[in-house]
Design a protein around this motif. Structure first.
Motif, PDB file in Angstrom:
ATOM      1  N   HIS A   1       0.817  -1.212   0.000  1.00 47.68           N
ATOM      2  CA  HIS A   1       0.000   0.000   0.000  1.00 47.68           C
ATOM      3  C   HIS A   1       0.853   1.265   0.000  1.00 47.68           C
ATOM      4  CE1 HIS A   1       1.242  -0.447   4.097  1.00 47.68           C
ATOM      5  NE2 HIS A   1       0.617   0.626   4.502  1.00 47.68           N
ATOM      6  N   CYS A   2       2.158   1.107   0.155  1.00 44.22           N
ATOM      7  CA  CYS A   2       3.108   2.231   0.059  1.00 44.22           C
ATOM      8  C   CYS A   2       3.046   3.189   1.243  1.00 44.22           C
ATOM      9  CB  CYS A   2       2.941   3.014  -1.243  1.00 44.22           C
ATOM     10  SG  CYS A   2       3.223   2.018  -2.708  1.00 44.22           S
ATOM     11  N   GLY A   3       2.681   2.668   2.405  1.00 46.25           N
ATOM     12  CA  GLY A   3       2.942   3.432   3.622  1.00 46.25           C
ATOM     13  C   GLY A   3       4.445   3.618   3.742  1.00 46.25           C
ATOM     14  N   TRP A   4       4.884   4.775   4.242  1.00 45.85           N
ATOM     15  CA  TRP A   4       6.324   5.069   4.220  1.00 45.85           C
ATOM     16  C   TRP A   4       7.136   4.084   5.052  1.00 45.85           C
ATOM     17  CZ3 TRP A   4       9.339   6.866   0.900  1.00 45.85           C
ATOM     18  CH2 TRP A   4      10.638   7.292   1.215  1.00 45.85           C
ATOM     19  N   ASN A   5       6.605   3.654   6.194  1.00 50.51           N
ATOM     20  CA  ASN A   5       7.326   2.668   7.003  1.00 50.51           C
ATOM     21  C   ASN A   5       7.555   1.382   6.214  1.00 50.51           C
ATOM     22  OD1 ASN A   5       7.442   4.282   9.352  1.00 50.51           O
ATOM     23  ND2 ASN A   5       5.392   3.650   9.958  1.00 50.51           N
ATOM     24  N   SER A   6       6.521   0.942   5.487  1.00 51.04           N
ATOM     25  CA  SER A   6       6.642  -0.291   4.705  1.00 51.04           C
ATOM     26  C   SER A   6       7.668  -0.148   3.590  1.00 51.04           C
ATOM     27  CB  SER A   6       5.281  -0.678   4.114  1.00 51.04           C
ATOM     28  OG  SER A   6       4.381  -1.052   5.131  1.00 51.04           O
ATOM     29  N   LEU A   7       7.698   1.021   2.949  1.00 49.41           N
ATOM     30  CA  LEU A   7       8.673   1.235   1.876  1.00 49.41           C
ATOM     31  C   LEU A   7      10.098   1.239   2.426  1.00 49.41           C
ATOM     32  CD1 LEU A   7       6.801   3.903  -0.282  1.00 49.41           C
ATOM     33  CD2 LEU A   7       7.071   1.458  -0.743  1.00 49.41           C
TER      34      LEU A   7
END
Length: 480
Positions: free
Chosen positions: A365-371
């Motif tokens: 979903h491209c949440g910044w933490n995930s990226l």
């Protein structure tokens, strides 16, 4: 002892990196101690995961010189839609100012409490600057998104207040614009979704005004990743000093579920880089029609997979939850046909999955933490953003930096109304994204190179390591 007050926003995506940067501070300087003031989420939103996280921390907290205090809470009005969210969220955070003031006054009067040297507040808690000023200490913001988005927020203020542009109209249009923190023109259709209403615009403008009043802004990014965006911020004299301190990541991945070991054990039996993980964050979920398209795409792609499939909110849950029986929403026979090739699970231990050498791609979903996690572990992403600034994150990763492939970078859904009509992405488009993220060696090489840089930047001599040292020195000047 020098004392810092940390105030994260009430959401896991803000709380977890805030605790991690607090750990970085106390590990870097033995003279520092941190008190985290916890704002509980409003009862009308997703509070259970946050509460569980802090209960877990309270039981297992062995972090020297970091303590947690849960603030009392006034009842917040229900946040039924985007407009009610933006009009009430600021007031909700601000209502805690009196409790912060009381707690900090009490701490300063306690025997053994050192000298208060500053506040570190979340990007959504800038109203606490006023409280810090009462104690005559500086405030730093911890910006849990990226430098390009920070630059975008500042640009929106310029666009609206200095250039008299109608930002709401622009956000609802379909043109491209030059934004200083981006190298390439930014399509207005990926603008921060909050800007599509007058209430949302005022929320954004208020946030930008407050950000310009802080002592410094710490951004969860690193110089080698966002070189252009960081330079554009540094060149703007109206913006406080910006310190890239990331990647700040919780590598422990939070609480674990009983079935996690089974998933990891299954991964242990798969070839290196052969499995694609599909995981869409704590608020990510799809209607049945979209679920079936994803299932067809996975089956036709031929790639091994782990799919975190969550059930949309209903009147009782209000937030996504785990399905009791996946067969209710999946195509007939899907689980049987993909047995041994893939696993469908509920909540996912995302960090543990990305860290596993069998995982070779990540539909996110491209949440910044995930990226940041994907870059840390060198796993390329296929972008499927949903809300907030995620479309801008996806644009930056795909178009600006060439570090991800696109399923969609302009997909959007109504977070407050999961049953609202949303375009269904067809199986072929999803399959193409999965194939590219698993088979594009050029992207994989670039992501692996950035992984090396992300790890180098936080160790001694790295750019983020140096930035953290400079921030600590700035705080410590008051007691030298």
């Amino acid at each position: 002892m020098a004392e810092l007050i940390f105030i994260p926003a009430p959401g896991l995506g803000h709380i977890m990196p805030t605790i991690e940067i607090a750990k970085v501070f106390v590990n870097r300087d033995q003279r520092l101690s941190v008190t985290v003031l916890v704002i509980k989420p409003p009862s009308s939103s997703s509070g259970s995961e946050v509460t569980a996280h802090f209960e877990s921390l309270a039981k297992t907290n062995t972090i020297n010189r970091i303590s947690f205090i849960e603030l009392p809470q006034d009842e917040a009005p229900p946040m039924r839609d985007l407009n009610s969210f933006v009009t009430s969220f600021n007031d909700f955070i601000k209502s805690h100012s009196k409790y912060v003031r009381n707690v900090v006054t009490d701490l300063k009067n306690r025997t053994g409490f050192g000298r208060l040297v500053g506040f570190v507040v979340d990007m959504f808690c800038t109203c606490m600057i006023d409280v810090a000023n009462e104690f005559n200490v500086p405030t730093n913001v911890f910006f849990t998104s990226n430098a390009a988005f920070l630059g975008f927020k500042m640009f929106i203020q310029t666009l609206s207040e200095d250039m008299n542009q109608d930002v709401v109209a622009l956000s609802n249009s379909d043109i491209v614009m030059s934004v200083p923190s981006f190298v390439k023109p930014l399509p207005t259709k990926v603008f921060w979704s909050i800007l599509q209403t007058r209430e949302g615009l005022e929320f954004a403008l208020s946030s930008a005004r407050k950000l310009k009043k802080v002592n410094a802004i710490m951004v969860n990014t690193f110089l080698e990743l966002e070189t252009h965006a960081i330079k554009s911020l540094s060149d703007d004299i109206s913006i406080p000093p910006v310190y890239p301190v990331g990647p700040v990541i919780n590598l422990e991945g939070g609480s674990r579920k009983p079935y996690d070991d089974d998933v990891i054990k299954w991964l242990d039996g798969q070839p290196p880089s052969s499995v694609v993980v599909l995981c869409f964050g704590s608020m990510g979920c799809f209607n049945e029609a979209q679920v079936k398209e994803i299932a067809h795409a996975l089956e036709h792609s031929g790639h091994r997979f782990i799919w975190s499939l969550r059930r949309p909110p209903d009147k009782t849950t209000k937030v996504p939850s785990d399905h009791e029986d996946f067969r209710v929403v999946l195509p007939d026979g899907f689980l049987e046909r993909t047995d041994g090739i893939g696993k469908v699970i509920g909540w996912a231990p995302q960090v543990a999955l990305l860290a596993h050498n069998a995982v070779g791609g990540f539909v996110s979903h491209c949440g910044w933490n995930s990226l940041l996690e994907s870059l840390w572990f060198g796993v390329p992403v296929a972008t499927w953003p949903m809300y907030s600034e995620q479309q801008m994150n996806a644009f930056e990763m795909v178009v600006e930096l060439g570090l991800a492939v696109e399923i969609k970078w302009d997909y959007a859904k109504d977070l407050f109304n999961p049953k609202a009509k949303t375009n269904v992405i067809c199986a072929k488009e999803i399959e193409n994204g999965i194939r590219r993220v698993m088979e594009d060696t050029k992207i994989r090489t670039k992501v692996k190179d950035m992984s090396v840089k992300s790890r180098a930047t936080v160790v001694e001599g790295g750019s983020s390591y140096v930035a953290v040292g400079n921030i600590i020195n700035n705080f410590m000047k008051t007691i030298s």
